[in-house]
Motif scaffolding. Sequence first.
Motif, PDB file in Angstrom:
ATOM      1  N   GLY A 170      49.528  41.725  15.927  1.00 41.86           N
ATOM      2  CA  GLY A 170      49.402  41.562  17.359  1.00 41.86           C
ATOM      3  C   GLY A 170      48.009  41.322  17.801  1.00 41.86           C
ATOM      4  O   GLY A 170      47.645  41.240  19.170  1.00 41.86           O
ATOM      5  N   LYS A 171      47.331  40.880  16.912  1.00 43.03           N
ATOM      6  CA  LYS A 171      45.658  40.606  17.032  1.00 43.03           C
ATOM      7  C   LYS A 171      45.306  39.167  16.686  1.00 43.03           C
ATOM      8  O   LYS A 171      44.207  38.593  17.025  1.00 43.03           O
ATOM      9  N   GLY A 172      46.433  38.381  16.561  1.00 42.52           N
ATOM     10  CA  GLY A 172      46.265  36.852  16.311  1.00 42.52           C
ATOM     11  C   GLY A 172      47.461  36.199  16.133  1.00 42.52           C
ATOM     12  O   GLY A 172      48.655  36.511  16.786  1.00 42.52           O
ATOM     13  N   GLU A 173      47.518  35.126  15.371  1.00 38.57           N
ATOM     14  CA  GLU A 173      48.438  34.046  15.179  1.00 38.57           C
ATOM     15  C   GLU A 173      48.876  33.995  13.724  1.00 38.57           C
ATOM     16  O   GLU A 173      48.054  34.098  13.099  1.00 38.57           O
ATOM     17  N   ILE A 174      50.042  33.235  13.492  1.00 40.11           N
ATOM     18  CA  ILE A 174      50.350  32.979  12.316  1.00 40.11           C
ATOM     19  C   ILE A 174      50.632  31.450  12.348  1.00 40.11           C
ATOM     20  O   ILE A 174      51.008  30.973  13.292  1.00 40.11           O
ATOM     21  N   VAL A 175      50.545  30.674  11.055  1.00 42.71           N
ATOM     22  CA  VAL A 175      50.941  29.535  10.945  1.00 42.71           C
ATOM     23  C   VAL A 175      52.151  29.602  10.059  1.00 42.71           C
ATOM     24  O   VAL A 175      52.276  30.311   9.030  1.00 42.71           O
ATOM     25  N   MET A 176      53.314  28.572  10.717  1.00 35.51           N
ATOM     26  CA  MET A 176      54.230  28.492   9.660  1.00 35.51           C
ATOM     27  C   MET A 176      54.390  27.130   8.983  1.00 35.51           C
ATOM     28  O   MET A 176      54.562  26.302   9.675  1.00 35.51           O
ATOM     29  N   SER A 227      42.741  23.513  15.015  1.00 34.21           N
ATOM     30  CA  SER A 227      43.149  23.762  16.334  1.00 34.21           C
ATOM     31  C   SER A 227      43.154  25.242  16.758  1.00 34.21           C
ATOM     32  O   SER A 227      42.857  25.279  17.863  1.00 34.21           O
ATOM     33  N   LEU A 228      43.415  26.117  16.003  1.00 36.70           N
ATOM     34  CA  LEU A 228      43.345  27.415  16.346  1.00 36.70           C
ATOM     35  C   LEU A 228      42.201  28.325  16.127  1.00 36.70           C
ATOM     36  O   LEU A 228      41.846  29.259  16.882  1.00 36.70           O
ATOM     37  N   GLY A 229      41.437  27.817  15.239  1.00 37.78           N
ATOM     38  CA  GLY A 229      40.304  28.749  14.980  1.00 37.78           C
ATOM     39  C   GLY A 229      40.654  29.712  13.952  1.00 37.78           C
ATOM     40  O   GLY A 229      41.553  30.367  13.968  1.00 37.78           O
ATOM     41  N   LYS A 230      39.753  29.766  12.837  1.00 33.57           N
ATOM     42  CA  LYS A 230      40.125  30.738  11.813  1.00 33.57           C
ATOM     43  C   LYS A 230      39.912  32.029  12.210  1.00 33.57           C
ATOM     44  O   LYS A 230      40.659  32.903  11.380  1.00 33.57           O
ATOM     45  N   ASP A 231      39.120  32.540  13.140  1.00 36.27           N
ATOM     46  CA  ASP A 231      39.277  33.913  13.608  1.00 36.27           C
ATOM     47  C   ASP A 231      40.427  34.267  14.257  1.00 36.27           C
ATOM     48  O   ASP A 231      40.940  35.491  14.290  1.00 36.27           O
ATOM     49  N   LYS A 232      41.402  33.197  14.788  1.00 30.63           N
ATOM     50  CA  LYS A 232      42.635  33.519  15.289  1.00 30.63           C
ATOM     51  C   LYS A 232      43.999  33.780  14.336  1.00 30.63           C
ATOM     52  O   LYS A 232      44.981  34.238  14.638  1.00 30.63           O
ATOM     53  N   ILE A 233      43.465  33.179  13.062  1.00 26.55           N
ATOM     54  CA  ILE A 233      44.719  33.097  12.019  1.00 26.55           C
ATOM     55  C   ILE A 233      44.933  34.445  11.319  1.00 26.55           C
ATOM     56  O   ILE A 233      44.083  34.716  10.589  1.00 26.55           O
ATOM     57  N   VAL A 234      46.018  35.324  11.354  1.00 29.56           N
ATOM     58  CA  VAL A 234      45.917  36.579  10.745  1.00 29.56           C
ATOM     59  C   VAL A 234      47.022  36.580   9.528  1.00 29.56           C
ATOM     60  O   VAL A 234      47.065  37.542   8.574  1.00 29.56           O
ATOM     61  N   GLY A 235      47.839  35.356   9.292  1.00 31.69           N
ATOM     62  CA  GLY A 235      48.697  35.226   8.387  1.00 31.69           C
ATOM     63  C   GLY A 235      49.327  33.843   8.330  1.00 31.69           C
ATOM     64  O   GLY A 235      49.199  33.227   9.236  1.00 31.69           O
ATOM     65  N   VAL A 236      49.868  33.752   7.014  1.00 31.38           N
ATOM     66  CA  VAL A 236      50.538  32.241   6.891  1.00 31.38           C
ATOM     67  C   VAL A 236      51.812  32.270   6.229  1.00 31.38           C
ATOM     68  O   VAL A 236      52.048  32.851   5.183  1.00 31.38           O
ATOM     69  N   TYR A 237      52.887  31.840   6.926  1.00 34.58           N
ATOM     70  CA  TYR A 237      54.243  31.934   6.244  1.00 34.58           C
ATOM     71  C   TYR A 237      54.401  30.579   5.544  1.00 34.58           C
ATOM     72  O   TYR A 237      54.276  29.350   6.253  1.00 34.58           O
ATOM     73  N   SER A 238      54.397  30.527   4.222  1.00 36.95           N
ATOM     74  CA  SER A 238      54.475  29.260   3.468  1.00 36.95           C
ATOM     75  C   SER A 238      55.892  29.536   2.701  1.00 36.95           C
ATOM     76  O   SER A 238      56.137  30.557   2.123  1.00 36.95           O
ATOM     77  N   ALA A 239      56.691  28.255   3.006  1.00 35.06           N
ATOM     78  CA  ALA A 239      58.080  28.340   2.274  1.00 35.06           C
ATOM     79  C   ALA A 239      58.277  28.431   1.086  1.00 35.06           C
ATOM     80  O   ALA A 239      59.151  28.768   0.452  1.00 35.06           O
ATOM     81  N   ASN A 240      57.119  28.032   0.155  1.00 42.52           N
ATOM     82  CA  ASN A 240      57.339  27.998  -1.154  1.00 42.52           C
ATOM     83  C   ASN A 240      55.677  28.158  -1.829  1.00 42.52           C
ATOM     84  O   ASN A 240      54.849  27.941  -1.140  1.00 42.52           O
TER      85      ASN A 240
END
Length: 369
Positions: A170-176, A227-240
């Motif tokens: 709840g403290k940031g955003e993820i990249v998919m 675009s998001l800024g590194k301080d906003k990214i809390v996780g990354v969903y990578s499909a492989n």
Amino acid sequence: MNTHLRRAAVTVAAVSMAAGLAACGSAKESGKGSGEKKDKTGPLTIGLLLPENQTARYERFDHPLIEKKIKELAGPDTKVLYENAKQDASVQQQQVDTMITKKVDALIVDAVDAKSIAVSVKKANDKGIPVVAYDRLAEGPIKAYTSVDNERVGKIQGESLLKELGDDAGKGEIVMMNGSVTDPNAKMYKDGAHSVLDGKVKVGKEYDTKEWKPENANENMKGAISSLGKDKIVGVYSANDGMAGGIITALKSAGFDKLPPVTGQDAELSAIQRILADEQFMSVYKPYKPEADAAAEMAVALAQGKKLDSIAKSTVDSGTEKKIPSIIVTPFALTKGDIGKYVGKEGFFNLDEICTAKYKAQCDKAGLK
């Protein structure tokens, strides 16, 4: 393309029907497109077409495991004609034409592009060559299909990511970082992940990555960071795992003090080592042997003119076909604590391969000795 599994996923044990098939004779009746039957005498010839060689699994596991099983079932005189399309759909279509010219008795295809391969599948079928779709559900008159529970893969990835994020969700955003739109599995992974992640964490950026290429994932990740800024990214969903490698390179270049958790899939050697080094959080281990065995068993049975009732216990629908006999294998989450369970097993890496000099300290710490 939506694929609906008609029955529950079959466990690994359901795949092993080798004893019954091994007793089968070499006679074969294969239906042509016109419904005409023909007799097959002598050893079988089975074609195997895999989609690419950037993902290590295909050359290291799938090809040798499938070939080994085919020869166990149909005899050492059986010919397995193998080609890799190297991620080129037009090349794979030409490879199908070559297999037809060589009059293979059955064909196993892991499609580069599940839709465009349909014309080639029809060509083979019209010549009395049954086609088994492997790992990806190709369109056209496919006679059988085997893969892992692909939507479950996405759910495992999403569940693992949420668990690792904890309160940080709840403290940031993820990249998919999803896979290629030409791969029907990619949509199932994405759907599975979204079913878990939606409403639990904000997706700041989402990409469908062209051709699953790590370099494309790397460029996408650079764009997301900008675009998001590194301080906003809390996780990354990578499909492989291949894309995870490109993503992690971008994260390191951006100067993250601590890398956010990054998911993956395929349990590639480089990914296992990144997990040990705390660079990649997790992968998904898909048991290659039962999937490979299933493809071999179905191809041999079809080449011998036999029904699949005793082998395939479930069915799937593709965009063009209904009730395709199928065998679906269950995937498993792979975090650091899981690696030791699989080391040395068929379809996985051995200790010497994983614990090179560079990773000896991490292996020792993880109890891999």
